[in-house]
Design a protein around this motif. Structure first.
Motif, PDB file in Angstrom:
ATOM      1  N   LEU A  59      25.762 -29.113 -66.947  1.00  0.00           N
ATOM      2  CA  LEU A  59      26.096 -27.735 -67.387  1.00  0.00           C
ATOM      3  C   LEU A  59      24.734 -28.843 -68.935  1.00  0.00           C
ATOM      4  O   LEU A  59      24.969 -29.564 -69.370  1.00  0.00           O
ATOM      5  CB  LEU A  59      27.488 -27.629 -68.365  1.00  0.00           C
ATOM      6  N   ARG A  60      24.173 -27.856 -69.853  1.00  0.00           N
ATOM      7  CA  ARG A  60      22.845 -28.094 -70.034  1.00  0.00           C
ATOM      8  C   ARG A  60      23.341 -27.313 -71.687  1.00  0.00           C
ATOM      9  O   ARG A  60      24.224 -26.293 -72.072  1.00  0.00           O
ATOM     10  CB  ARG A  60      21.474 -27.116 -70.477  1.00  0.00           C
ATOM     11  N   PRO A  61      22.946 -28.333 -72.686  1.00  0.00           N
ATOM     12  CA  PRO A  61      23.566 -27.898 -74.235  1.00  0.00           C
ATOM     13  C   PRO A  61      23.268 -27.023 -74.800  1.00  0.00           C
ATOM     14  O   PRO A  61      22.583 -26.546 -74.079  1.00  0.00           O
ATOM     15  CB  PRO A  61      23.351 -29.159 -75.217  1.00  0.00           C
ATOM     16  N   LEU A  62      23.536 -25.796 -75.634  1.00  0.00           N
ATOM     17  CA  LEU A  62      23.599 -24.611 -75.458  1.00  0.00           C
ATOM     18  C   LEU A  62      22.166 -24.917 -77.085  1.00  0.00           C
ATOM     19  O   LEU A  62      22.467 -25.439 -77.614  1.00  0.00           O
ATOM     20  CB  LEU A  62      24.524 -24.703 -76.638  1.00  0.00           C
ATOM     21  N   PRO A  63      21.637 -24.208 -77.385  1.00  0.00           N
ATOM     22  CA  PRO A  63      20.116 -24.312 -78.207  1.00  0.00           C
ATOM     23  C   PRO A  63      21.270 -24.620 -79.345  1.00  0.00           C
ATOM     24  O   PRO A  63      22.115 -23.434 -79.665  1.00  0.00           O
ATOM     25  CB  PRO A  63      19.578 -22.919 -78.296  1.00  0.00           C
ATOM     26  N   SER A  65      22.723 -26.845 -80.689  1.00  0.00           N
ATOM     27  CA  SER A  65      24.349 -27.641 -80.728  1.00  0.00           C
ATOM     28  C   SER A  65      23.741 -29.581 -80.755  1.00  0.00           C
ATOM     29  O   SER A  65      22.717 -29.619 -80.102  1.00  0.00           O
ATOM     30  CB  SER A  65      24.750 -27.324 -79.610  1.00  0.00           C
TER      31      SER A  65
END
Length: 65
Positions: A59-63, A65
């Protein structure tokens, strides 16, 4: 004695709600794993068992955060 029964029914309702939340979480996790596998070109059909267990989703971090 009626209080004990009422308390038990309330507790059972809270546990059922919590189990429902866990089921939703697990369903979402399975979808994420399936989606990440198919994006990586490693799609495996549901009835095909590879024997190596589930693959973790990256999973990529949310923009922001």
């Amino acid at each position: 004695m009626t209080d004990v029964i009422a308390l038990a029914k309330e507790r059972r309702a809270r546990l059922a709600a919590e189990i429902s939340k866990l089921d939703d979480f697990m369903r979402m996790a399975e979808l994420l794993v399936k989606y990440s596998s198919s994006k990586a070109g490693e799609s495996v059909s549901d009835d095909e068992d590879t024997g190596d267990g589930p693959k973790p989703a990256m999973l990529r971090p949310l923009p922001g955060s």
